[in-house]
Design an enzyme around this catalytic site. Structure first.
Site: not given
Length: 822
Positions: A696, A739
């Protein structure tokens, strides 16, 4: 004689003297050997064999009887027959209603099968008669063998329960050595077909006697061993009977002396408990059997304590005791909302499960697994479920458990054996339908003592746990009424078969607003009480709590926040103990006075991303989301890429893919296409002591590389996440809510997410979480760079970005709720 029975008219003694023809009809036999001079009943069912017997009886002819080498062969040929057989006469024939025959045959002489001359309608073959060959001129050897054989045969008949004593007399009356060997071999029912065939095929009389003697000695050894075993068994049975009589006498003596009353009273009490415990029939029988053993033991015997402890466990378990559950969905929702802020998806799933159970009480419900960072309230949520439906609550921690016996228990053969934690937990709560939480299931281990996760496969399978069998109890216990809930921080360490048996419900971290509500309504009151203070002496302002949340903790849950609240309470308690009894109100200024300067500042991201080559990314960790920084620098070199920061293999591949994309599209961003030939690129992810991996960070690495090569800084208010491809696409990633929470905690105001994660944004991010945050969805690396890099007058000519900002979804205002962190 009836119509179905035929007898031959001639005398048997005359037929035994008839010479053997050179050609005989062949009757194959399965697992049977016929010897000369012996009579034998046979069953004939094969069509060709039935026809052979009919014609032989009608014509009064001899037949050849040969054993098959393979009994399973239905249509034997010459290769399927033994080489030596017996020429025979048919004495009687019985026809049965099903068309088969029963015959009685007498062997006449040994014959050798030379050649099959016909196979239809039945086998015919040329044969040669094999007369006995004396083999030895010394008659003393023959006599000695005969005596040994008769003596051994006599012992075999004596030891064998299936052989008549008359056989000894018959054997003693046979003088001819060869005939004696044939008679004894034919009468040994335990002798194998191959052994009998070997005796039949031995024409030499001396060799035949020697072979038979060896077979008799072997048979005698087997019979003697069997007799010895039988004697031992009878002796043991006799000893048990003797012990029983002695115990009965001892009981009578103890009764006369008044010493056996305590044991009898104890046994009677256990019997009453067994009858009153509501045991299933199979368990009741086992308990009564063990009680019967106990009543026959001496109280001083070591086995007595083992049996008594076992029965205590059996009668103490809740075999039929249940807690009356009351499923009131409105009350359940009220309890969940009062104890936990947010977690709407999780609460909805719990209410759905309880709704179905209310309609169908016999439903075998799913096993729920709460997965989330530490301190988000997984265990307290399970406790709230138990409270809301009126069930009892039991919890065991599986962290560090490596022994299978912790789940299934120890067998009673071990000293100090006990049931497993499942059974022990049910005994503690005295109910067979509690809410049973298996905490930290992701931290199970395994070693030479077994694999606890494999033992849990049966416990957590609704189709199997109705007959769960603990090793100590060794009787089935029904776990189907137990509501099992498991908790974990990560899923990766849970074995696949175990994970497949559970329904995974993920708990993300709390927002600042939720943490404030939890601290105000739960954490402060608990810590104030724990430190001997009162609300009149100490209170916290919302501004003070916000400073604790923002400046002193960076976590998904509220565990560290509670510690910091406790630290403030300790310092205030000290002041009060030293004589300062003024009322204290905790403001931001007092927090900094008591705890020092904040550990985390909102300007950290801006300070670290001021220079070109530094980009802010977002990462998922087992303890929640985190922001991470990717730093890139360029120096003179020979076209190498250096990666540091303890990166995993997947993250290293993302870095190489990022560099390859930048080199491919260098000209589009005003970068010298030949920059890599005379440069060395160094990518570093700080916090080098912490291992990092995953795809990611791809967009963050590309942004850092383009930033250092174009000398354009990355915006300090932007954080990003997304996997990249060499073609420039941005692929979806996981952990979006965690996140975004981390970015908001770090003071980020804009985030860039993959366009393919739009569904996660709509479903997982609440209005409160989006407040003050701009979310951009990008599908290509170009769109990410246009959003992330600081604009300059000489920016490259690019097509307009297709990224979109996601507006807040229209949702009715929700009632404020609070939660307790575990």
């Amino acid at each position: 004689m009836s119509d179905h029975t035929q007898s031959l008219p001639s005398d048997a003694s005359e037929r035994t003297l008839t010479p053997v023809p050179g050609e005989l009809a062949i009757l194959p036999l399965r697992d049977t050997v016929l010897f000369p001079q012996a009579f034998m009943p046979l069953a004939v069912a094969r069509d060709n064999s039935v026809r052979l017997i009919d014609e032989a009886v009608t014509a009064g002819r001899m037949i050849g009887v040969f054993a098959q080498t393979d009994p399973a062969e239905d249509d034997p040929k010459q290769a399927d027959l033994q080489k030596v057989g017996t020429a025979s006469h048919i004495h009687k024939m019985f026809k049965l209603p099903d068309g088969s025959l029963r015959i009685i045959v007498q062997g006449v002489a040994r014959v050798r099968l030379d050649e099959v001359v016909a196979t239809s309608p039945y086998l015919k073959a040329r044969v040669t008669e094999l007369p006995d060959v004396p083999g030895a001129t010394d008659t003393l050897q023959i006599d000695a063998l005969q005596r040994n054989i008769r003596a051994n045969y006599q012992q075999v008949v004596t030891l064998s329960p299936l052989m008549s004593d008359d056989l000894q007399t018959l054997a003693m009356n046979i003088e001819e050595p060869g005939r004696l060997a044939d008679f004894i071999a034919a009468s040994l029912g335990s002798l194998s077909t191959d052994g009998k065939q070997e005796v039949l095929a031995t024409v030499d009389v001396r060799a035949r006697l020697d072979l038979l003697n060896r077979l008799l000695i072997k048979e005698l050894e087997v019979l003697e061993l069997g007799s010895k075993i039988q004697s031992q068994v009878q002796s043991e049975v006799g000893k048990n009977q003797r012990d029983y009589f002695l115990r009965e006498q001892l009981k009578a003596i103890q009764k006369e002396l008044g010493e056996g009353d305590d044991q009898s009273r104890e046994v009677d009490e256990l019997r009453e408990k067994i009858e009153a415990a509501g045991l299933p029939e199979a368990v009741r029988k086992e308990a009564l059997r063990e009680l019967d053993r106990l009543s026959k033991m001496s109280p001083s015997a070591s086995e007595y304590t083992v049996a008594r402890t076992y029965l205590d466990w059996v009668v103490a378990l809740p075999w039929s005791k249940k807690t009356d559950e009351v499923i009131d969905l409105a009350r359940t929702k009220q309890v969940l909302d009062a104890d936990h802020s947010g977690l709407e998806k999780l609460k909805d799933r719990i209410l759905e499960y309880l709704s179905v159970r209310k309609l169908n009480p016999s439903l075998k419900g799913p096993i729920l697994c709460f997965v989330g960072p530490p301190g988000v309230g997984k265990t307290s949520l399970a406790r709230s479920i138990a409270q809301s439906i009126g069930r009892k609550f039991v919890r065991i921690s599986l962290g560090g458990v490596r022994d299978e016996a912790e789940i299934r228990g120890h067998r009673r053969t071990y000293v100090g054996a006990l049931p497993g934690q499942i059974v022990q937990g049910l005994r503690r709560v005295e109910s067979k339908n509690p809410v049973f939480i298996l905490d930290e299931i992701d931290k199970l281990g395994n070693d030479f003592r077994g694999d606890p996760s494999s033992a849990l496969l049966e416990v957590l399978d609704p189709e199997q746990n109705a007959t769960f069998r603990d090793h100590y109890l060794d009787v089935p216990f029904d776990l189907s009424d137990v509501m099992f809930i498991t908790t974990a921080n990560v899923l990766d360490t849970i074995p696949g078969p175990l994970r497949d048996r559970m329904e995974i419900l993920e708990l993300a971290g709390y927002t600042e607003h939720e943490k404030l509500a939890i601290a105000r309504d739960h954490l402060v009151a608990r810590q104030v009480t724990n430190h001997g203070l009162t609300a009149k002496r100490l209170s916290f302002t919302d501004a003070g709590l916000r400073l604790l949340i923002r400046g002193y903790t960076r976590e998904a849950g509220v565990r560290n926040l509670e510690r910091e609240v406790g630290a403030v309470c300790r310092k205030v308690a000290r002041r009060l103990s030293e004589g300062d009894d003024r009322r204290v109100k905790v403001t931001p200024e007092l927090v900094m006075e008591l705890l020092g300067a904040p550990r985390f500042v909102d300007e950290e991201v801006a300070m670290r991303t001021k220079a070109p080559g530094v980009a802010t990314g977002m990462a998922w960790t087992p303890v929640g989301g985190e922001v991470l920084f990717v730093e890139a620098t360029r120096m003179a070199g020979a076209g190498t890429l250096t990666l540091t920061g303890q990166l995993g293999d997947v993250m290293k591949e993302s870095a190489r893919a990022a560099l390859s994309w930048v080199r491919t599209h260098a000209a589009e961003w005003s970068i010298d296409p030949e920059f890599f030939k005379a440069s060395e690129i160094h990518l570093h992810v700080p916090s080098g002591a912490i291992p990092k991996d995953g795809p990611s960070a791809g967009v963050t690495m590309v942004s850092a590389l383009v930033s250092v090569l174009t000398r354009r800084a990355v915006r300090s208010d932007v954080a990003m996440t997304g996997e990249i491809t060499l073609s420039g696409k941005v692929l979806p990633v996981g952990g979006i809510k965690e996140k975004v929470l981390a970015a908001k905690r770090a003071g980020i105001t804009e985030v860039i997410l993959p366009k393919l994660n739009e569904k996660n944004v709509q479903e997982d991010l609440t209005d409160e979480l989006r407040r003050g945050l701009t979310i951009h969805l990008a599908s290509t690396i170009d769109e990410v760079l246009l959003l992330a890099l600081v604009r300059q007058n000489d920016q490259p000519k690019k097509t307009r970005s297709h990224s979109v900002s996601v507006p807040r979804r229209p949702v009715p205002p929700r009632r404020s709720a609070t939660a307790r962190g575990r």
